[in-house]
Design a protein around this motif. Structure first.
Motif, mmCIF file in Angstrom:
data_model
loop_
_atom_site.group_PDB
_atom_site.id
_atom_site.type_symbol
_atom_site.label_atom_id
_atom_site.label_comp_id
_atom_site.label_asym_id
_atom_site.label_seq_id
_atom_site.Cartn_x
_atom_site.Cartn_y
_atom_site.Cartn_z
ATOM 1 N N VAL A 29 -4.167 91.655 36.257
ATOM 2 C CA VAL A 29 -5.975 92.304 35.671
ATOM 3 C C VAL A 29 -6.767 91.616 36.459
ATOM 4 O O VAL A 29 -7.181 90.374 35.649
ATOM 5 C CB VAL A 29 -5.625 92.453 33.992
ATOM 6 N N VAL A 30 -7.234 92.415 37.166
ATOM 7 C CA VAL A 30 -8.537 91.543 38.055
ATOM 8 C C VAL A 30 -9.501 92.027 37.959
ATOM 9 O O VAL A 30 -10.008 93.295 37.581
ATOM 10 C CB VAL A 30 -7.306 91.564 39.672
ATOM 11 N N SER A 31 -10.825 91.527 39.029
ATOM 12 C CA SER A 31 -11.963 92.396 39.403
ATOM 13 C C SER A 31 -11.824 90.850 40.278
ATOM 14 O O SER A 31 -11.960 90.477 40.687
ATOM 15 C CB SER A 31 -12.676 92.294 37.949
ATOM 16 N N GLY A 32 -13.238 92.493 41.192
ATOM 17 C CA GLY A 32 -14.034 91.608 41.819
ATOM 18 C C GLY A 32 -15.681 90.231 41.878
ATOM 19 O O GLY A 32 -14.769 89.435 41.939
ATOM 20 N N LYS A 33 -15.998 90.783 40.460
ATOM 21 C CA LYS A 33 -16.733 89.714 40.579
ATOM 22 C C LYS A 33 -16.808 89.220 38.946
ATOM 23 O O LYS A 33 -15.806 89.963 38.119
ATOM 24 C CB LYS A 33 -17.840 89.839 40.259
ATOM 25 N N GLY A 34 -17.416 87.913 37.989
ATOM 26 C CA GLY A 34 -16.679 88.467 36.746
ATOM 27 C C GLY A 34 -17.507 88.645 35.941
ATOM 28 O O GLY A 34 -18.656 89.546 35.984
ATOM 29 N N GLY A 35 -17.530 88.833 34.577
ATOM 30 C CA GLY A 35 -17.521 89.184 32.904
ATOM 31 C C GLY A 35 -18.175 90.598 33.042
ATOM 32 O O GLY A 35 -18.560 91.391 32.336
ATOM 33 N N VAL A 36 -16.897 91.145 33.828
ATOM 34 C CA VAL A 36 -16.718 92.526 34.479
ATOM 35 C C VAL A 36 -16.053 93.896 32.766
ATOM 36 O O VAL A 36 -15.729 94.668 32.210
ATOM 37 C CB VAL A 36 -16.687 93.587 35.108
ATOM 38 N N GLY A 37 -15.423 92.817 32.711
ATOM 39 C CA GLY A 37 -14.221 92.470 31.257
ATOM 40 C C GLY A 37 -12.992 92.155 31.700
ATOM 41 O O GLY A 37 -12.467 93.864 30.666
ATOM 42 N N LYS A 38 -12.236 91.794 32.208
ATOM 43 C CA LYS A 38 -10.742 91.894 32.985
ATOM 44 C C LYS A 38 -10.506 91.608 31.228
ATOM 45 O O LYS A 38 -9.418 91.998 30.988
ATOM 46 C CB LYS A 38 -10.764 90.742 33.762
ATOM 47 N N ASP A 158 4.491 92.855 38.998
ATOM 48 C CA ASP A 158 5.018 95.461 39.077
ATOM 49 C C ASP A 158 3.735 95.901 39.369
ATOM 50 O O ASP A 158 3.594 97.115 40.319
ATOM 51 C CB ASP A 158 4.960 95.971 38.565
ATOM 52 N N GLY A 159 2.659 95.367 39.392
ATOM 53 C CA GLY A 159 1.228 96.039 39.383
ATOM 54 C C GLY A 159 -0.524 95.265 38.964
ATOM 55 O O GLY A 159 0.183 94.872 37.959
ATOM 56 N N ILE A 160 -1.123 96.384 39.434
ATOM 57 C CA ILE A 160 -2.071 95.865 38.702
ATOM 58 C C ILE A 160 -3.522 96.662 38.862
ATOM 59 O O ILE A 160 -3.257 97.254 39.243
ATOM 60 C CB ILE A 160 -3.344 94.430 40.368
ATOM 61 N N VAL A 161 -4.282 95.656 37.876
ATOM 62 C CA VAL A 161 -4.803 97.170 37.542
ATOM 63 C C VAL A 161 -6.617 96.056 37.256
ATOM 64 O O VAL A 161 -6.633 95.256 37.325
ATOM 65 C CB VAL A 161 -5.044 96.837 35.772
ATOM 66 N N ILE A 162 -7.126 96.963 38.336
ATOM 67 C CA ILE A 162 -8.528 96.694 39.117
ATOM 68 C C ILE A 162 -9.801 97.789 37.400
ATOM 69 O O ILE A 162 -10.289 98.294 37.874
ATOM 70 C CB ILE A 162 -9.381 97.325 40.106
ATOM 71 N N VAL A 163 -10.116 96.119 37.346
ATOM 72 C CA VAL A 163 -11.241 96.375 35.486
ATOM 73 C C VAL A 163 -12.850 95.962 36.914
ATOM 74 O O VAL A 163 -13.004 95.126 37.281
ATOM 75 C CB VAL A 163 -11.197 96.055 35.015
#
Ligand SMILES: Nc1ncnc2c1ncn2[C@@H]1O[C@H](COP(=O)(O)OP(=O)(O)OP(=O)(O)O)[C@@H](O)[C@H]1O
Ligand SMILES: [Mg+2]
Ligand SMILES: [Zn+2]
Length: 265
Positions: A29-38, A158-163
């Motif tokens: 589970v990834v995101s571009g920046k902090g605090g978005v809710g990963k 297996d795969g990623i989820v982008i938040v």
């Protein structure tokens, strides 16, 4: 084999997990920046899969900002034997490993450099006795730095989820994460938008405090699935602070559950 073939052959950095771990699927589970809710989205997907009857674990790969143990109300010290260390089980059965469960003092900051942090994440794979799991969710620190790189290279993801969130520069941020995953030959399962809207507690009117969403356009352009749009949840802080995140009611991630269930090895 020609020199061209050799150059094209990517080195394989995968490491073996603990011999006593038997994990069917690893989801980043990834995101571009902090605090978005990963971390919130990680726990939401994890608890939905638990409710669907699967055995679930969470590897908290956010070494300098671990938040999973607190959300689940679990504490260390994690116990071990000569073969490794056991994750700590939350009340709903989710198995959790986080740096906070190994530190003597949860409030002690981790002031390690990148390679040491990446090493710790690898140890969560090699030294933790996860046992039988259907899904192991890896909650990443924000961005595309050392830790996501290590996880993508070392673990059989297996795969990623982008938040993302609506006020993010969604297009650029999703594309960065998407491109990184592509470079590493890792599948993007889809995107989740957090803080998508707020339903007025009085009249139910839908408000968009963070502006209009562009997630559908971006997802369409990249041929990605939108796995869910989560509202700003006024109860969230109370549930998270009480360490009972697994009891949160989530109605907006049906698509995520469907996609997770359909992953084939
Ligand atoms: N949908 C939501 N409604 C209300 N509060 C939320 C929601 N999602 C997350 N939060 C709150 O926002 C904060 C950040 O969420 P979270 O820790 O999940 O983000 P993160 O992307 O994992 O952050 P970090 O980059 O620090 O790891 C938390 O305090 C959480 O309680
Ligand atoms: Mg987090
Ligand atoms: Zn209202």
């Amino acid at each position: 084999m020609s020199f061209e073939d050799l150059k094209a052959k990517k080195p394989d950095f995968h490491i073996d997990g603990n011999p006593e771990s038997n994990i069917k699927h690893v989801i980043g589970v990834v995101s571009g920046k902090g605090g978005v809710g990963k971390s919130s989205v990680t726990s939401a997907m994890a608890s939905l899969m638990v409710k669907a009857g699967y055995k679930v674990g969470i590897l908290d790969a956010d070494i300098t900002g671990p938040s999973i143990p607190k959300m689940y109300g679990v504490h260390g010290p994690a116990l071990g034997n000569e073969n490794g260390t056991f994750p700590v089980e939350a009340e709903d059965g989710t198995k959790i490993m986080s740096i906070n469960l190994l530190l003597d003092d949860e409030e002690q900051p981790v002031v390690w450099r990148g390679p040491v942090i990446a090493g710790a994440v690898k140890q969560f794979w090699t030294d933790i006795i996860w046992g039988d799991l259907d899904y192991l969710f890896v909650d990443m620190p924000p961005g595309t730095g050392d830790v996501p790189l290590t996880v993508f290279q070392s673990l059989p993801v297996d795969g990623i989820v982008i938040v993302t969130s609506p006020q993010d520069l969604v297009s650029m941020i999703v594309k960065k994460a998407y491109n990184m995953a592509n470079m590493m030959d890792i599948k993007v399962l889809g995107v989740v938008e957090n803080y998508s809207y707020l339903a007025c507690p009085d009249c139910g009117k839908i408000l968009k405090p963070f502006g209009e969403s562009h997630i559908d356009e971006v997802a369409k352009e990249l041929h990605l699935e939108v796995l869910g749009k989560l509202p700003l949840d006024p109860e969230f802080a109370a549930i998270a602070d009480a360490g009972k995140i697994y009891s949160r009611e989530i109605k907006d991630l049906d698509k995520a559950v469907e996609v997770l269930k359909s992953i084939e090895k």
